[in-house]
Design an enzyme around this catalytic site. Structure first.
Site, PDB file in Angstrom:
ATOM      1  N   ASP A 158     -82.641  77.984  32.248  1.00 49.07           N
ATOM      2  CA  ASP A 158     -81.604  77.380  31.437  1.00 49.07           C
ATOM      3  C   ASP A 158     -81.971  77.695  29.979  1.00 49.07           C
ATOM      4  O   ASP A 158     -83.028  78.261  29.687  1.00 49.07           O
ATOM      5  CB  ASP A 158     -81.516  75.865  31.707  1.00 49.07           C
TER       6      ASP A 158
HETATM    7  C1  GLC Z   1     -76.799  74.713  28.713  1.00 51.19           C
HETATM    8  C2  GLC Z   1     -76.641  74.098  30.075  1.00 51.19           C
HETATM    9  C3  GLC Z   1     -76.350  75.102  31.155  1.00 51.19           C
HETATM   10  C4  GLC Z   1     -75.521  76.218  30.573  1.00 51.19           C
HETATM   11  C5  GLC Z   1     -76.398  76.969  29.590  1.00 51.19           C
HETATM   12  C6  GLC Z   1     -75.659  78.126  28.917  1.00 51.19           C
HETATM   13  O1  GLC Z   1     -77.821  74.081  28.002  1.00 51.19           O
HETATM   14  O2  GLC Z   1     -77.692  73.263  30.553  1.00 51.19           O
HETATM   15  O3  GLC Z   1     -75.684  74.406  32.212  1.00 51.19           O
HETATM   16  O4  GLC Z   1     -75.067  77.083  31.598  1.00 51.19           O
HETATM   17  O5  GLC Z   1     -76.948  76.126  28.602  1.00 51.19           O
HETATM   18  O6  GLC Z   1     -74.651  77.642  28.095  1.00 51.19           O
END
Ligand code: GLC
Length: 736
Positions: free
Chosen positions: A273
């Site tokens: 993430d």
């Molecule tokens: C965010 C979220 C994740 C998302 C990623 C990209 O922090 O936790 O679900 O897909 O970053 O935006």
């Protein structure tokens, strides 16, 4: 016989062609890998948010994927740099959070789950894939599969609620919808199952918080949807921010290698993430970014989203022997395999005129409207106030009556509010509308306009108050400790009640709010989880009876946020609530220590939820009769044949979401009081009866037991066929 042989031959040919294609891809991966320098391999493992500002790095082969570029012109421009300027011409993976639609916005995933309709959800994902791939996006960070039992957590909005079976069904529907039939079709949008794992169990509903989950709970509750989606072909997986029992998922080898690769045979790609690798330093799980990089890659992560640790430290870590070339090669194989599967080497560019052509196509809007209709849950309808009489005069007020931005809900980066059909825009098709704006946003506390609304109510046959949450109040990092309606919304409802006119409340929110006191102040309540672009038309049709509510609660509705976490499929206690306990106001002075009842309950709010999982009313009523199963005792290889008659005993054509629950009465560990094992949507005309059948394999009753074996344990079971998780009569049976 010949036809059977022909079909078998076709099937064999199809399998062999898939196998050949797979073998061809593996060969191409190996050939390309052999040509790559260490720097180029590391570049593939690096994902950044942005586009042309990274032109130099892309040309140098230092970036494998980008996120948040949705202009097809810019996508083609950066893709051209990667393909035509970098030494090996490896195309970029372009990604975006397409969570519940791209341009045409569908209900938030919690709303999609409330439909209990996998076909409608798959259709929605397909629409999202067509619209986003037209813009050059080929990878979405969806479906979110996090089981969520606590509406204080803002991200309940993005998942499918509290039940593993519903979560699995909805997740698989989205994976199929996003990815379509062929990965190398230009409309294939690679799915990403997230957040692996246990993110929704953050303590206290506080986002990013620690999750204390045993291995057995992981396997019985949090893993099933991920396994189902991976078995359905999900191409990628994202690790979660949280730690599970002290080990951050992004550095958890047991999760990412032992379970994901060894046990489940996942051959897709694993991405972190956003900076979740780097954040292991903050967790106190890594010394510094370099250490975090080594931990992540050794644990089984392939691609780094925005920590910049992989690009900065991997080469040194290899030189220091802290990362092996074999480990790096495996990560890069997974990335290249995905790019070959998606056909990016043959088809890296997008038709720059396509995106605007397909956005908001009539059939996309129609699909979004149908999903919004089916996602709305009728929670109360005293005196059958709903549906309202067509062409009657209604007073419309409330902060969500005309909130084109907030109606779209969280994670709608590319939804455009000018396309939103709000209830105020749509209600005129069915009613004479008097609109008196009162509160202008959900947190608004200004009540001076209430009097004007009360005055206007005199001319109306009924009042419809649209309340709920601004989009920003749910979603990532937006936890709430109290779940009541914000601002003066409850006061507005009470002020409308004071007029003596019938009051209908429509809620648009990103979670299951605590609305017990608001129910007492209205006649009817329709609950929708941010219904998206076409939500207004959908709600107008429901209010007018052109459509009939069929939505069911994908998570429990609480009386009070203090009850959280609360979920229907909880393990049985030794002292379950009996409903006869003495509550706060009835406790006599100097009451004896054990006089109030020694069972599970709150002195101040009793025990039960406001509405159970699976709850939802209709404008009609349904009667379940002749519920039966075909045997009293089953072998583990059997299937349970369930049959019942369902009658529409009211006056509206409607659809019932029939739910099938099972309980394992005695296990080698305590078992849930009930588990959803099937559901079906049955549409009936007034007075119509349908004989319905459903089959559940006994093997579907398996779980991870005391010895951590995945087995069906012999013994006594009960089964329910009902319209929600708290209704119906138990049917007993035995597994031998
Ligand atoms: C965010 C979220 C994740 C998302 C990623 C990209 O922090 O936790 O679900 O897909 O970053 O935006």
């Amino acid at each position: 016989m010949r036809i059977k042989h022909f079909v078998l031959l076709l099937a064999a040919l199809a399998c062999s062609s898939v196998a050949m294609a797979q073998a061809d891809i593996e060969q191409r991966v190996e050939e390309l890998l052999q040509k790559m320098t260490l720097e180029e391999k590391i570049g593939q493992m690096n994902q950044v948010s942005g586009g042309l500002q990274f032109s130099k790095e892309i040309a140098a082969g230092q970036i494998g994927s980008v996120l948040n570029i949705v202009d097809p012109v810019e996508v083609n421009a950066i893709q051209r740099i990667a393909v035509e300027q970098s030494r090996l011409g490896i195309p970029l993976l372009v990604s975006r959070d397409v969570i519940h639609g791209f341009r045409t916005i569908f209900p938030i995933p919690l709303g999609m789950a409330a439909t209990f309709d996998t076909a409608v959800v798959e259709r929605g994902a397909r629409v999202a894939a067509v619209e986003s791939t037209a813009a050059g996006v080929r990878w979405t960070f969806s479906p979110m599969l996090d089981i969520a039992r606590d509406s204080r957590w803002g991200r309940v909005a993005e998942g499918s609620g509290e039940d593993p079976y519903l979560d699995s069904q909805m997740g698989v529907a989205m994976v199929k919808g996003y990815q379509g039939e062929k990965f190398d079709d230009p409309t294939c949008l690679a799915a990403c199952v997230k957040h692996f794992v246990g993110y929704g169990a953050a303590e206290g509903g506080r986002d990013y918080n620690t999750a204390m989950i045993s291995e057995r709970s992981l396997r019985n509750t949090y893993f099933p949807a991920f396994k189902a989606c991976i078995d359905a072909g999900a191409l990628t997986l994202m690790t979660s921010f949280n730690d599970v029992d002290g080990v951050p998922s992004t550095g958890n080898k047991w999760l990412l290698k032992d379970v994901l690769r060894q046990e489940w045979g996942f051959d897709g790609m694993v991405v972190t993430d956003w900076n979740s690798s780097g954040e292991m330093v903050m967790h106190g799980f890594a010394e510094d970014l370099k250490d975090a990089t080594a931990i992540s890659i050794n644990a089984g992560v392939d691609m780094d989203m925005m920590s910049f640790g992989f690009i900065a430290h991997t080469k040194t870590l290899v030189e220091e022997g802290k990362l092996s070339m074999a480990t790096i090669d495996n990560a890069v194989r997974n990335i290249l395999r995905l790019k070959f599967r998606l056909g990016l080497f043959e088809n890296p560019y997008v038709d720059e005129s396509l995106a605007r052509k397909v956005a908001y196509a009539p059939e996309h809007l129609a699909a979004a409207k149908q999903c919004a209709v089916e996602s709305a849950i009728l929670l109360q309808n005293k005196g059958d106030v709903l549906p309202l009489k067509q062409n009657s005069t209604i007073l419309v007020t409330g902060p969500m009556a005309d909130a084109p931005y907030d109606q779209l809900g969280t994670w709608t980066f590319d939804g455009e509010e000018q396309y939103t059909v709000t209830p105020l825009k749509a209600l005129g098709a069915h009613f004479n509308v008097i609109n008196v704006p009162t509160l202008t946003y959900s947190r608004d506390k200004e009540t001076k306009s209430f009097k004007a609304a009360q005055k206007a109510a005199k001319k109306a046959d009924a009042i419809v108050v649209f309340v709920g949450e601004e989009a920003i109040l749910s979603g990532e990092a937006h936890s709430l400790s109290q779940l009541n309606l914000q601002g003066a919304q409850s006061e507005l409802i009470a002020a409308m009640k004071a007029t003596g006119k019938p009051v209908v409340v429509v809620v648009m929110a990103g979670r299951a709010l605590t609305i017990e006191r608001d129910l007492a102040q209205c006649d009817a309540m329709l609950y929708s989880f941010h219904p998206g672009t076409m939500g207004g038309e959908a709600l107008a049709d429901l209010l007018a009876g052109v459509a009939v509510p069929s939505g069911k609660a994908p998570m429990t509705f609480l009386r009070d946020s203090g009850q959280a976490p609360f979920y229907y499929n909880h393990p049985m206690t030794g002292r379950p609530n009996l409903g006869n306990e003495t509550l706060l106001n009835d406790i006599p002075l100097k009451a004896g220590q054990t006089s109030l009842g020694c069972t599970s309950f709150y002195l101040d709010s009793g025990y039960g939820p406001l509405f159970p999982f699976g709850y939802g009313l209709s404008y009609t009523t349904f009667e379940y009769k002749n519920i039966s199963i075909d045997k009293q005792a089953y072998d583990k290889s059997d299937s349970i044949h369930i049959s019942f008659d369902l009658t529409n005993t009211g006056k509206y054509e409607a659809t019932e979401v029939v739910q099938i629950y099972v309980r394992d009465l005695v296990g080698s560990v305590v078992r849930p009081v009930k588990e959803l094992k099937g559901f079906m949507r049955v549409s009936l005309k007034p007075g119509e009866t349908k004989h319905c059948e459903h089959e559940i394999a006994v093997s579907d009753l398996a779980y991870w037991n005391y010895d951590m074996e995945y087995v069906v344990e012999a013994g006594r079971f009960e089964l329910w066929v009902a319209g929600d998780s708290a209704s119906g009569e138990a049917l007993g049976f035995e597994v031998k």
